[in-house]
Design a protein around this motif. Structure first.
Motif, PDB file in Angstrom:
ATOM      1  N   ALA A  62       4.968  -0.371   7.499  1.00 16.99           N
ATOM      2  CA  ALA A  62       5.120  -1.826   7.513  1.00 16.99           C
ATOM      3  C   ALA A  62       4.218  -2.444   8.581  1.00 16.99           C
ATOM      4  O   ALA A  62       3.671  -3.538   8.385  1.00 16.99           O
ATOM      5  N   GLU A  63       4.034  -1.748   9.696  1.00 16.21           N
ATOM      6  CA  GLU A  63       3.182  -2.266  10.768  1.00 16.21           C
ATOM      7  C   GLU A  63       1.751  -2.453  10.279  1.00 16.21           C
ATOM      8  O   GLU A  63       1.110  -3.476  10.552  1.00 16.21           O
ATOM      9  N   VAL A  64       1.236  -1.464   9.554  1.00 14.36           N
ATOM     10  CA  VAL A  64      -0.122  -1.577   9.026  1.00 14.36           C
ATOM     11  C   VAL A  64      -0.190  -2.693   7.994  1.00 14.36           C
ATOM     12  O   VAL A  64      -1.093  -3.544   8.025  1.00 14.36           O
ATOM     13  N   ILE A  65       0.762  -2.728   7.089  1.00 10.61           N
ATOM     14  CA  ILE A  65       0.774  -3.747   6.027  1.00 10.61           C
ATOM     15  C   ILE A  65       0.862  -5.147   6.617  1.00 10.61           C
ATOM     16  O   ILE A  65       0.131  -6.061   6.208  1.00 10.61           O
ATOM     17  N   ASN A  66       1.725  -5.323   7.600  1.00 12.73           N
ATOM     18  CA  ASN A  66       1.901  -6.645   8.206  1.00 12.73           C
ATOM     19  C   ASN A  66       0.670  -7.096   8.986  1.00 12.73           C
ATOM     20  O   ASN A  66       0.496  -8.294   9.252  1.00 12.73           O
ATOM     21  N   SER A  67      -0.192  -6.147   9.345  1.00 14.39           N
ATOM     22  CA  SER A  67      -1.417  -6.484  10.078  1.00 14.39           C
ATOM     23  C   SER A  67      -2.546  -6.928   9.155  1.00 14.39           C
ATOM     24  O   SER A  67      -3.568  -7.416   9.622  1.00 14.39           O
ATOM     25  N   CYS A  68      -2.358  -6.759   7.874  1.00 20.56           N
ATOM     26  CA  CYS A  68      -3.413  -7.061   6.897  1.00 20.56           C
ATOM     27  C   CYS A  68      -3.166  -8.450   6.305  1.00 20.56           C
ATOM     28  O   CYS A  68      -2.477  -8.576   5.284  1.00 20.56           O
ATOM     29  N   GLN A  69      -3.716  -9.435   6.922  1.00 26.77           N
ATOM     30  CA  GLN A  69      -3.438 -10.823   6.537  1.00 26.77           C
ATOM     31  C   GLN A  69      -4.000 -11.193   5.173  1.00 26.77           C
ATOM     32  O   GLN A  69      -3.495 -12.113   4.510  1.00 26.77           O
ATOM     33  N   ASN A  70      -5.053 -10.513   4.724  1.00 27.92           N
ATOM     34  CA  ASN A  70      -5.688 -10.848   3.449  1.00 27.92           C
ATOM     35  C   ASN A  70      -5.203  -9.980   2.288  1.00 27.92           C
ATOM     36  O   ASN A  70      -5.567 -10.207   1.139  1.00 27.92           O
ATOM     37  N   LEU A  71      -4.378  -8.994   2.595  1.00 29.50           N
ATOM     38  CA  LEU A  71      -4.028  -7.987   1.597  1.00 29.50           C
ATOM     39  C   LEU A  71      -3.192  -8.561   0.463  1.00 29.50           C
ATOM     40  O   LEU A  71      -2.177  -9.216   0.687  1.00 29.50           O
ATOM     41  N   LYS A  72      -3.661  -8.297  -0.773  1.00 27.68           N
ATOM     42  CA  LYS A  72      -2.989  -8.840  -1.957  1.00 27.68           C
ATOM     43  C   LYS A  72      -2.573  -7.753  -2.937  1.00 27.68           C
ATOM     44  O   LYS A  72      -1.698  -7.980  -3.775  1.00 27.68           O
ATOM     45  N   MET A  73      -3.217  -6.573  -2.850  1.00 31.49           N
ATOM     46  CA  MET A  73      -2.939  -5.542  -3.841  1.00 31.49           C
ATOM     47  C   MET A  73      -3.207  -4.165  -3.244  1.00 31.49           C
ATOM     48  O   MET A  73      -4.143  -3.987  -2.466  1.00 31.49           O
ATOM     49  N   ILE A  74      -2.359  -3.195  -3.586  1.00 34.17           N
ATOM     50  CA  ILE A  74      -2.554  -1.803  -3.169  1.00 34.17           C
ATOM     51  C   ILE A  74      -2.551  -0.942  -4.424  1.00 34.17           C
ATOM     52  O   ILE A  74      -1.627  -1.005  -5.236  1.00 34.17           O
ATOM     53  N   ALA A  85       5.432   1.458   2.539  1.00 33.41           N
ATOM     54  CA  ALA A  85       6.514   0.545   2.954  1.00 33.41           C
ATOM     55  C   ALA A  85       6.617  -0.579   1.925  1.00 33.41           C
ATOM     56  O   ALA A  85       6.102  -1.688   2.115  1.00 33.41           O
ATOM     57  N   VAL A  86       7.299  -0.285   0.823  1.00 35.16           N
ATOM     58  CA  VAL A  86       7.359  -1.208  -0.315  1.00 35.16           C
ATOM     59  C   VAL A  86       8.041  -2.524   0.069  1.00 35.16           C
ATOM     60  O   VAL A  86       7.638  -3.598  -0.394  1.00 35.16           O
ATOM     61  N   GLU A  87       9.051  -2.459   0.916  1.00 35.33           N
ATOM     62  CA  GLU A  87       9.744  -3.690   1.314  1.00 35.33           C
ATOM     63  C   GLU A  87       8.793  -4.644   2.031  1.00 35.33           C
ATOM     64  O   GLU A  87       8.861  -5.865   1.832  1.00 35.33           O
ATOM     65  N   ALA A  88       7.898  -4.097   2.851  1.00 34.39           N
ATOM     66  CA  ALA A  88       6.906  -4.935   3.532  1.00 34.39           C
ATOM     67  C   ALA A  88       5.941  -5.547   2.521  1.00 34.39           C
ATOM     68  O   ALA A  88       5.513  -6.698   2.671  1.00 34.39           O
ATOM     69  N   CYS A  89       5.624  -4.794   1.480  1.00 32.46           N
ATOM     70  CA  CYS A  89       4.758  -5.318   0.422  1.00 32.46           C
ATOM     71  C   CYS A  89       5.448  -6.467  -0.303  1.00 32.46           C
ATOM     72  O   CYS A  89       4.834  -7.512  -0.579  1.00 32.46           O
ATOM     73  N   GLN A  90       6.720  -6.284  -0.603  1.00 29.64           N
ATOM     74  CA  GLN A  90       7.464  -7.345  -1.278  1.00 29.64           C
ATOM     75  C   GLN A  90       7.556  -8.596  -0.411  1.00 29.64           C
ATOM     76  O   GLN A  90       7.387  -9.722  -0.904  1.00 29.64           O
ATOM     77  N   LYS A  91       7.805  -8.393   0.861  1.00 28.36           N
ATOM     78  CA  LYS A  91       7.923  -9.516   1.795  1.00 28.36           C
ATOM     79  C   LYS A  91       6.621 -10.299   1.894  1.00 28.36           C
ATOM     80  O   LYS A  91       6.626 -11.533   2.033  1.00 28.36           O
TER      81      LYS A  91
END
Length: 317
Positions: A62-74, A85-91
């Protein structure tokens, strides 16, 4: 769009270049790393400006995901996604697609490599020849006519069943969900405990969830035949390794073929299965064939291309 392959996915540089050119024609950029990041800080540095990430089985927190401000798709170059961290992706409203189906054949084939190796005592036979011994004590068993139990009857479980059917096995499947393919193959649906009692070979093909962690423990293993073998090419924590090792060493069951563990290999020297009798251990290679890697890459990039056109596929979140 900036697309970052944050770790290698086992395809050639030539193949990567083909995908790069395909994406550049549409105005996108592909950055492909040839090694894994050593820590989360490095992962964040690689991923922080990405619009799309490609990742295999390296944990994505989640820490890595939350640091990616432009991230739209994995696009996950794997069937399983419990390392994301799917919950972070959903959030963060990030769509996640996996590469479901790429390794069905590869995984199913290794199941039978492990099963035949155990049932026909291949490892011991090789050692006997090298030690100038005979086949004494090495008489094995055939798959034909045996009860082949499968827990987890998704695409890999179904492929495994079709091969077992070709060997002449009776197919037993847990009755969690019934599929048309099962009807066509004439499988027998049973509750898990009943399946465990009846199976000569038990092959696991279920995902790792709270409900499946330690599903196969001492209590469940005790239900199995003393002549039965267990094959796990699914997820390591589905089986309690300590309980399995004790069962093998006490002849509760006849053998086990294990490709997955609680961690990615190398496994620690004190891992209980390293000293268990009648085991064949492989370092998470079930999915790893050249053919499967090519299929996987095609799915990974097709996931991205479909998402870019507004028609996402293989969506898990």
């Amino acid at each position: 769009m900036k697309i970052v392959m944050i770790e290698p996915i086992n395809i050639s540089l030539l193949k990567i270049e083909e995908y790069r050119q395909r994406l550049e024609v549409e105005g996108h950029q592909l950055i492909a790393y040839s090694n894994r990041a050593e820590n989360e800080s490095e992962m964040i540095k690689r991923a922080e400006d990405a619009d799309i990430l490609i990742i295999a089985n390296q944990p994505l927190s989640a820490e890595v995901i939350n640091s990616c401000q432009n991230l739209k798709m994995i696009s996950v170059a794997f069937t399983g996604y419990d390392h994301i961290a799917v919950e972070a992706c959903q959030k963060n409203d990030i769509l996640v697609s996996n590469a479901s189906g790429y390794a069905n054949q590869a995984v199913a084939e290794l199941v039978f490599g492990l099963a035949i190796d155990l049932m026909r005592k291949m490892k011991e036979s090789d050692q006997a020849v090298r030690a100038a011994k005979t086949r004494k004590g090495l008489i094995g068993n055939e798959l034909a006519g045996k009860n082949f139990g499968i827990i987890g009857f998704g695409s890999i479980g179904q492929k495994t069943a079709s091969i077992a059917k070709a060997f002449g096995c009776n197919i037993l499947v847990d009755n969690h969900k019934k599929y048309k393919a099962g009807e066509e193959m004439g499988v027998e649906y049973l509750a898990v405990d009943a399946l465990l009692k009846k199976a000569d070979v038990l092959s696991l093909h279920l995902p790792l969830k709270k409900s499946t962690k330690n599903l196969i423990d001492a209590e469940k293993i005790a239900l199995m035949k003393k002549t039965a073998i267990l094959i796990n090419t699914a997820r390591g924590p589905v089986v309690n390794s300590k309980d399995l090792a004790e069962a093998l060493n006490n002849d509760v069951i006849a053998g086990a073929g294990i490709d997955v563990f609680e961690m990615e290999p190398p496994i620690p020297k004190n891992h209980p299965l390293l000293n268990a009798k009648n085991t064949i251990l492989t370092p998470h290679t079930a999915f790893a064939t050249e053919e499967a890697f090519l299929k996987r890459a095609e799915i990974v990039f097709a996931n991205i291309e479909k998402w870019l056109t507004g028609d996402p596929q293989n969506v898990i979140s």
